[in-house]
Design a protein around this motif. Sequence first.
Motif, PDB file in Angstrom:
ATOM      1  N   GLY A   1       0.808  -1.218   0.000  1.00  0.00           N
ATOM      2  CA  GLY A   1       0.000   0.000   0.000  1.00  0.00           C
ATOM      3  C   GLY A   1       0.838   1.263   0.000  1.00  0.00           C
ATOM      4  N   GLY A   2       0.273   2.302  -0.584  1.00  0.00           N
ATOM      5  CA  GLY A   2       0.966   3.579  -0.758  1.00  0.00           C
ATOM      6  C   GLY A   2       1.488   4.190   0.522  1.00  0.00           C
ATOM      7  N   ASP A   3       0.670   4.205   1.570  1.00  0.00           N
ATOM      8  CA  ASP A   3       1.102   4.801   2.840  1.00  0.00           C
ATOM      9  C   ASP A   3       2.265   4.039   3.444  1.00  0.00           C
ATOM     10  N   ALA A   4       2.232   2.713   3.354  1.00  0.00           N
ATOM     11  CA  ALA A   4       3.300   1.887   3.932  1.00  0.00           C
ATOM     12  C   ALA A   4       4.614   2.064   3.167  1.00  0.00           C
ATOM     13  N   PHE A   5       4.544   2.149   1.826  1.00  0.00           N
ATOM     14  CA  PHE A   5       5.759   2.407   1.045  1.00  0.00           C
ATOM     15  C   PHE A   5       6.340   3.764   1.433  1.00  0.00           C
ATOM     16  N   ALA A   6       5.487   4.766   1.552  1.00  0.00           N
ATOM     17  CA  ALA A   6       5.938   6.107   1.930  1.00  0.00           C
ATOM     18  C   ALA A   6       6.591   6.090   3.306  1.00  0.00           C
ATOM     19  N   GLU A   7       5.994   5.391   4.244  1.00  0.00           N
ATOM     20  CA  GLU A   7       6.529   5.321   5.604  1.00  0.00           C
ATOM     21  C   GLU A   7       7.908   4.655   5.628  1.00  0.00           C
ATOM     22  N   GLN A   8       8.064   3.564   4.888  1.00  0.00           N
ATOM     23  CA  GLN A   8       9.347   2.870   4.882  1.00  0.00           C
ATOM     24  C   GLN A   8      10.441   3.701   4.208  1.00  0.00           C
ATOM     25  N   LEU A   9      10.108   4.392   3.115  1.00  0.00           N
ATOM     26  CA  LEU A   9      11.096   5.244   2.462  1.00  0.00           C
ATOM     27  C   LEU A   9      11.444   6.432   3.354  1.00  0.00           C
ATOM     28  N   GLN A  10      10.459   7.025   3.984  1.00  0.00           N
ATOM     29  CA  GLN A  10      10.715   8.145   4.883  1.00  0.00           C
ATOM     30  C   GLN A  10      11.654   7.722   6.015  1.00  0.00           C
ATOM     31  N   GLU A  11      11.423   6.577   6.598  1.00  0.00           N
ATOM     32  CA  GLU A  11      12.297   6.051   7.650  1.00  0.00           C
ATOM     33  C   GLU A  11      13.726   5.874   7.138  1.00  0.00           C
ATOM     34  N   ALA A  12      13.868   5.361   5.910  1.00  0.00           N
ATOM     35  CA  ALA A  12      15.190   5.135   5.329  1.00  0.00           C
ATOM     36  C   ALA A  12      15.938   6.437   5.053  1.00  0.00           C
ATOM     37  N   LEU A  13      15.210   7.529   4.842  1.00  0.00           N
ATOM     38  CA  LEU A  13      15.841   8.824   4.591  1.00  0.00           C
ATOM     39  C   LEU A  13      16.148   9.562   5.886  1.00  0.00           C
ATOM     40  N   ARG A  14      15.320   9.378   6.899  1.00  0.00           N
ATOM     41  CA  ARG A  14      15.503  10.088   8.165  1.00  0.00           C
ATOM     42  C   ARG A  14      16.559   9.464   9.074  1.00  0.00           C
ATOM     43  N   HIS A  15      16.780   8.166   8.925  1.00  0.00           N
ATOM     44  CA  HIS A  15      17.681   7.437   9.821  1.00  0.00           C
ATOM     45  C   HIS A  15      18.669   6.618   9.001  1.00  0.00           C
ATOM     46  N   ASP A  16      19.778   6.237   9.604  1.00  0.00           N
ATOM     47  CA  ASP A  16      20.808   5.513   8.861  1.00  0.00           C
ATOM     48  C   ASP A  16      20.765   3.998   9.039  1.00  0.00           C
ATOM     49  N   ALA A  17      19.732   3.445   9.643  1.00  0.00           N
ATOM     50  CA  ALA A  17      19.678   2.006   9.919  1.00  0.00           C
ATOM     51  C   ALA A  17      19.766   1.166   8.636  1.00  0.00           C
ATOM     52  N   LEU A  18      19.028   1.511   7.598  1.00  0.00           N
ATOM     53  CA  LEU A  18      19.067   0.765   6.343  1.00  0.00           C
ATOM     54  C   LEU A  18      20.466   0.832   5.744  1.00  0.00           C
ATOM     55  N   PHE A  19      21.024   2.021   5.689  1.00  0.00           N
ATOM     56  CA  PHE A  19      22.375   2.195   5.158  1.00  0.00           C
ATOM     57  C   PHE A  19      23.371   1.355   5.940  1.00  0.00           C
ATOM     58  N   GLU A  20      23.306   1.372   7.256  1.00  0.00           N
ATOM     59  CA  GLU A  20      24.249   0.629   8.090  1.00  0.00           C
ATOM     60  C   GLU A  20      24.127  -0.879   7.879  1.00  0.00           C
ATOM     61  N   ARG A  21      22.902  -1.376   7.758  1.00  0.00           N
ATOM     62  CA  ARG A  21      22.719  -2.806   7.477  1.00  0.00           C
ATOM     63  C   ARG A  21      23.370  -3.175   6.144  1.00  0.00           C
ATOM     64  N   TRP A  22      23.158  -2.328   5.134  1.00  0.00           N
ATOM     65  CA  TRP A  22      23.759  -2.554   3.821  1.00  0.00           C
ATOM     66  C   TRP A  22      25.282  -2.474   3.907  1.00  0.00           C
ATOM     67  N   ARG A  23      25.790  -1.450   4.579  1.00  0.00           N
ATOM     68  CA  ARG A  23      27.241  -1.235   4.687  1.00  0.00           C
ATOM     69  C   ARG A  23      27.924  -2.447   5.306  1.00  0.00           C
ATOM     70  N   LEU A  24      27.332  -2.998   6.351  1.00  0.00           N
ATOM     71  CA  LEU A  24      27.930  -4.142   7.034  1.00  0.00           C
ATOM     72  C   LEU A  24      27.919  -5.413   6.176  1.00  0.00           C
ATOM     73  N   MET A  25      27.104  -5.442   5.116  1.00  0.00           N
ATOM     74  CA  MET A  25      27.078  -6.585   4.195  1.00  0.00           C
ATOM     75  C   MET A  25      28.179  -6.506   3.140  1.00  0.00           C
ATOM     76  N   GLN A  26      28.832  -5.366   3.038  1.00  0.00           N
ATOM     77  CA  GLN A  26      29.858  -5.178   2.012  1.00  0.00           C
ATOM     78  C   GLN A  26      31.156  -5.882   2.413  1.00  0.00           C
TER      79      GLN A  26
END
Length: 114
Positions: A28-53
């Motif tokens: 759903g549109g609201d859920a996609f927006a919420e997940q993208l907003q979280e990924a832009l406001r915080h670095d948790a997604l980036f850090e999970r990705w970085r640690l996989m490198q």
Amino acid sequence: MATRYYLSLPDSNAARGDEPSLSFTAQGGDAFAEQLQEALRHDALFERWRLMQDEPDEVDPTLGATDPQATVAGKQHDLHIDLVVTTSLPGDVLKHRLRLLAGRHWQLRDVTAA
């Protein structure tokens, strides 16, 4: 200065990245927006990705930038979802987060000053 990005997810069922642990789980549109907003406001997604490198310490730290004021609005039209992102993050950072979340299953429609 903030920029407004107009994005499209043509098929919300296909809007998943290559790595399931990093991709959208939204329905759903609201859920996609919420997940993208979280990924832009915080670095948790980036850090999970970085640690996989292979060499996490060599990852460009500018890709981990965040914008606590970023907003994302989503609207669903059948399987198609439109997202409007307002952020001060550079386009390269936004694109990187979108690739993690949605893979290649997104389109940039327009960019304007916010």
